[in-house]
Design an enzyme around this catalytic site. Structure first.
Site, short mmCIF file in Angstrom:
data_model
loop_
_atom_site.label_atom_id
_atom_site.label_comp_id
_atom_site.label_asym_id
_atom_site.label_seq_id
_atom_site.Cartn_x
_atom_site.Cartn_y
_atom_site.Cartn_z
N LYS A 89 -9.58 3.86 4.13
CA LYS A 89 -9.50 5.32 4.02
C LYS A 89 -10.90 5.88 4.31
CE LYS A 89 -7.17 9.02 2.87
NZ LYS A 89 -6.24 9.63 3.81
N ASP A 121 -3.08 6.09 4.97
CA ASP A 121 -1.85 6.89 4.93
C ASP A 121 -1.05 6.70 6.20
OD1 ASP A 121 -4.20 8.10 5.77
OD2 ASP A 121 -3.44 10.13 5.56
N ASP A 148 -2.98 -3.26 -2.93
CA ASP A 148 -2.03 -3.25 -4.04
C ASP A 148 -0.80 -2.42 -3.66
OD1 ASP A 148 -1.08 -3.78 -6.54
OD2 ASP A 148 -2.23 -2.22 -7.53
#
Ligand code: NAP
Length: 433
Positions: free
Chosen positions: A246, A298, A322
């Site tokens: 990210k 995302d 995760d």
């Protein structure tokens, strides 16, 4: 013979000493441990001692079944020439009852000695100074890569149209990121001090009701994780490695992970890899290379659904990994069928991905597939690929024939097998290599 050994075996011999005192020699065990040579090479005897933690809740049921299935796979693959000496190691509720501690030092010592172990799920104890036994084990043994292969088993009901396109292996960093546990409640002295420091030194204004967590991402830990993923891709002739991050928002942590990932790929794997932008210019020229690419997290969540077949090996930070691993596992039927290995430079603990499912504890109803596949990963890790294949083929065959436990049976409206019965069906379908 394969055997389960719950306590150290010993024998005693008598000998007359020169002063006629009785001398007793104890040989505390006759186990054969895996050794490490040259600092990094595992030397595995034909009957290695492998540690196992049964785990809490459904742990004992799935562990018992898994040990039986592994023993049968070894017989099918190697006749009597290879076997495992299973060594029970206490952790969790059983350890608490017996020793007063959830994770006694003797268990840590034994896990260290065994080098390679298998583990059922453990309840997270409350109020013992650490939040999770699993996180403790990963940090204690520096098991920095959480490796989760995810693929489709024909016959398993799935929420997507083409689950067969899923064949990914996730390398999730296991030791840093927001999992480091560096965080303070909003009303703690530490949080107050830190807010003041950020305010006076850096002009960062945080309101008094702000809790603080730290997200450390280091070059060394990022690099070794991506290196492991690349080595896996090379050794297993995989097509691509995707760095998931990210970094558009968290430039010096997530963004740095991506940059360091590309650096290790280019510095250490130059002859074997190609960056995606170069590959797309000339696919034919680079068709034998491993494509290294990156995706923002995302976007990656939609990419694994919309362009599933384009993703293969994935290397990512702890929190991303995760979320992503459970989401991808859901595409092929859920985490009940997903195996996991926590692997460092030497030590490794292979474990079921799911938890203790307390409502099924002791009922012989749980699906043992996650632990079975983790055990199969473990066999590959020690170099016993033939037995691993025997196991995976037999499990695949069970799902094809709809021989399944209640979690899957209820979705397709058929009669379920118990956990132990599923194990027996797997064993019946084993074909020697
Ligand atoms: P969980 O134990 O994974 O169970 C949640 C639900 O998932 C179960 O009620 C059941 O669903 C299904 N399930 C999980 N494993 C299954 C299996 N092998 N066979 C069939 N169904 C299975 O999650 P949780 O209830 O959130 O956690 C319980 C405890 O486990 C907690 O203490 C948690 O900290 C711990 N935990 C440990 C680990 C680990 O040791 N690695 C990992 C995760 C959680 P249905 O009710 O729909 O049948």
């Amino acid at each position: 013979m394969n055997s389960i050994s719950n306590s150290a075996c010993y024998y005693a011999t008598k000998q007359e000493g020169k002063d006629n005192h009785l001398v007793i020699h104890f040989m505390y065990d006759r186990m054969t441990y895996i050794e490490v040579k040259d600092g990094s090479r595992l030397v595995v005897p034909d009957n290695p001692t492998i540690g196992y933690i049964e785990g809490d809740g459904i742990g004992p049921d799935i562990t018992k079944t898994t040990i039986q299935v592994v023993n049968s796979a070894l017989e099918a693959a190697y006749n009597d020439s290879r076997s495992i000496e299973w060594k029970k190691i206490l952790a969790g509720d059983e350890a608490m009852e017996t020793t007063g501690k959830h994770l006694p030092q003797e268990s840590l010592d034994e896990l260290k000695r065994c080098i390679v172990s298998m583990k059922g799920p453990l309840t997270t104890p409350i109020g013992e100074g650490f939040r999770s036994l699993n996180v403790t084990l990963r940090q204690y043994f520096d098991l920095y890569a959480n490796i989760r292969p995810i693929k489709y088993f024909p016959g398993v009901p799935c929420p997507v149209v083409h689950p067969e396109n899923v064949n990914m292996v996730i390398f999730r960093e296991n030791t840093e990121d927001v999992y480091s546990g560096i965080e303070w409640r909003y009303d703690s002295e530490e949080a107050k001090k830190l807010r003041n420091y950020l305010n006076t030194e850096f002009g960062v204004k945080l309101t008094d009701d702000t809790g603080i967590g730290i997200k450390p991402i280091s070059r060394f830990r990022s690099t070794r994780l991506v290196r492991k993923a690349l080595n896996f891709a090379v050794d297993n002739s995989r097509k691509s490695v995707t760095l998931v991050h990210k970094g558009n928002i968290m430039k010096y942590t997530e963004g740095a992970f991506k940059d360091w990932g590309y650096q290790v790929a280019e510095n250490e794997f130059k002859s074997k890899i190609v960056r995606e932008e170069d590959y797309l210019k000339n696919k034919e020229e680079f068709k034998d290379k491993i494509v290294v690419k990156d995706r923002i997290t995302d976007n990656m969540f939609q990419q694994v659904l919309t362009r599933t077949g384009e993703y293969d090996v994935i290397a990512t930070t702890n929190l991303n990994g995760d979320y992503l691993s459970d989401a991808i596992a859901a595409q092929v039927g859920g985490i009940g069928l997903a195996p996991g290995g926590n692997v460092g430079d030497i030590h490794a603990i292979f474990e079921a991905v799911h938890g203790t499912a307390p409502k099924y504890a002791g009922l012989d109803l749980a699906n043992p597939t996650s632990l079975l596949l983790s055990a199969s990963m473990m066999l590959t890790y020690i170099g016993w690929k033939e037995a691993s294949k025997v196991m995976e083929d037999a499990i695949t065959q069970c799902y094809k024939e709809k021989k399944v436990t209640q979690d899957i049976a209820r979705l397709i409206g058929i009669k379920e097998l118990k956990c132990s019965e599923f194990g027996q069906e797997v064993i019946k379908r084993m074909v020697s290599s």
